[in-house]
Design a protein around this motif. Structure first.
Motif, PDB file in Angstrom:
ATOM      1  N   ILE A   1       0.745  -1.121   0.116  1.00 22.47           N
ATOM      2  CA  ILE A   1       0.180  -0.157  -0.253  1.00 22.47           C
ATOM      3  C   ILE A   1       1.056   0.976  -0.127  1.00 22.47           C
ATOM      4  O   ILE A   1       0.394   1.820  -0.482  1.00 22.47           O
ATOM      5  CB  ILE A   1      -1.058   0.334   1.343  1.00 22.47           C
ATOM      6  CG1 ILE A   1      -2.241  -1.414   1.400  1.00 22.47           C
ATOM      7  CG2 ILE A   1      -1.599   1.067   1.231  1.00 22.47           C
ATOM      8  CD1 ILE A   1      -2.495  -1.567   2.339  1.00 22.47           C
TER       9      ILE A   1
ATOM     10  N   THR B   1       0.135   4.820  -2.130  1.00 22.81           N
ATOM     11  CA  THR B   1      -0.507   6.069  -1.197  1.00 22.81           C
ATOM     12  C   THR B   1       0.430   7.500  -1.150  1.00 22.81           C
ATOM     13  O   THR B   1       0.113   8.400  -1.162  1.00 22.81           O
ATOM     14  CB  THR B   1      -0.922   5.709   0.517  1.00 22.81           C
ATOM     15  OG1 THR B   1       0.063   4.904   0.975  1.00 22.81           O
ATOM     16  CG2 THR B   1      -2.117   4.601   0.071  1.00 22.81           C
TER      17      THR B   1
ATOM     18  N   ASP C   1      -1.907   6.646   6.334  1.00 21.76           N
ATOM     19  CA  ASP C   1      -2.490   5.581   5.630  1.00 21.76           C
ATOM     20  C   ASP C   1      -4.046   5.204   5.908  1.00 21.76           C
ATOM     21  O   ASP C   1      -4.642   5.271   5.690  1.00 21.76           O
ATOM     22  CB  ASP C   1      -2.030   4.690   5.189  1.00 21.76           C
ATOM     23  CG  ASP C   1      -0.739   4.833   4.719  1.00 21.76           C
ATOM     24  OD1 ASP C   1      -1.104   6.080   3.437  1.00 21.76           O
ATOM     25  OD2 ASP C   1       0.307   4.181   4.667  1.00 21.76           O
TER      26      ASP C   1
END
Length: 363
Positions: free
Chosen positions: A30, A34, A46
């Protein structure tokens, strides 16, 4: 509110935020994504992003009756812009209050290192961080920076500014009702970025730009975005819903130039604000040397690795000023001072040097 695909996806995003709070298992996947739109993503950002994204998606299905969503989207854009401007106003008030320069990064060394500047403000984050620490203290993990070290320095006006954030949240929810699914996702995404940008970064931060201009993009060009996606996916229901949200400048009999100007105006505004950001950064830069002011220092401060780059220094009653070689990368300098000055002063300030990023180094 009936359970549908949008609500299910929203719950999945909230579940993902919860998992990220207790484990770092998804970080390698992730974080690189991001990082692109959250301006140096962190664990705290996040978690908030995916939590807000899921919440906005769920709440977009909350109300069944007709609502003037266009009006509420306009209000959201105005409120978001006002909050970003007030963040800069707070930074100026804070600096005048302490008597420090506008073109400096302020680094508090109380309760851990917390920094703030006009180019990347953390003052509103400090207010929310202080409340979060009081509520969840022992449960907050070390990887989440609450900015609480700045809390004592925030002007009292900041506590009034923070009250506008829940109002913005409510207008965004109202603006999201009974819209095509693709518009709902865009509004949820851009709104999450905007709120994060307001809290962590301010007017000149990447998530703020993504958020405020994203909302403006949906307002002015959402019809065309839905139309493209509907055609690509052959989603007739999306295309049918899309006809209800045509922009005000469409089918008005405008000439081609005026029509194109209205359609692409958002991109001219984006370019203008990006240029403003760089203008402020370079206009406020001090390229000859860094001026580092260490306030209320303890005796015998050792700057560690930075010491070799000190040009000169002088000491007054409550402050030691260092001039440091300008070849030092600004971000690296801030990070390299963090450890030796921990528990060695009340706070320190560093003048900007945007030119230091042009050598290709970034940490």
């Amino acid at each position: 509110m009936k359970v549908n695909k949008t609500i299910i996806i929203g719950f999945i995003f909230i579940l993902l935020a919860g998992i990220m709070f207790v484990t770092d298992i998804f970080n390698p996947i992730i974080r690189p994504i991001t990082y692109l739109f959250l301006m140096g993503s962190s664990k705290g950002k996040d978690i908030i992003f995916f939590g807000l994204l899921g919440l906005f998606l769920i709440l977009s299905q909350l109300i069944d009756k007709e609502i003037d969503t266009i009006k509420y989207l306009k209000i959201s854009i105005v409120l978001g812009g006002v909050l970003l401007i007030l963040g800069i106003v707070l930074e100026i008030m804070f600096r005048l209050q302490l008597g420090i320069g506008l073109n400096t990064v302020f680094c508090s060394m109380t309760n851990g290192m917390s920094s703030t500047s006009i180019l990347h403000t953390h003052l509103l984050k400090a207010i929310l961080g202080g409340a979060l620490v009081n509520l969840l203290g022992p449960f907050i993990q070390s990887g989440i920076n609450t900015g609480v070290g700045l809390y004592a320095y925030v002007p009292s006006f900041g506590f009034l500014v923070i009250l506008l954030i829940p109002i913005l949240f409510a207008t965004i929810v109202l603006a999201s009702q009974k819209r095509p699914w693709f518009t709902n996702f865009l509004l949820a995404f851009f709104s999450s970025c905007l709120i994060i940008g307001i809290i962590d970064g301010g007017m000149f931060a990447t998530p703020s730009y993504v958020g405020i201009f994203g909302l403006l993009l949906v307002h002015r060009n959402g019809y065309y975005l839905n139309y493209i996606i509907g055609r690509v996916l052959k989603d007739e229901n999306l295309l049918k819903q899309n006809e209800l949200i045509q922009p005000g400048y469409r089918n008005r009999g405008f000439g081609e130039i005026r029509y194109l100007f209205n359609r692409f105006l958002i991109w001219f505004i984006v370019i203008a604000f990006i240029l403003l950001r760089f203008t402020v950064a370079f206009a406020g830069a001090q390229p000859d040397y860094y001026t580092v002011d260490v306030v209320n220092p303890t005796d015998n401060i050792d700057l560690g690795n930075v010491s070799a780059n000190v040009i000169d220094n002088n000491t007054s009653s409550n402050k030691t000023t260092y001039h440091i070689d300008p070849s030092y990368n600004e971000m690296k300098l801030i990070n390299d001072l963090k450890v030796p000055l921990n528990n060695s002063c009340e706070y320190y300030t560093i003048t900007w040097n945007a030119y230091s990023y042009l050598d290709g180094y970034y940490e």
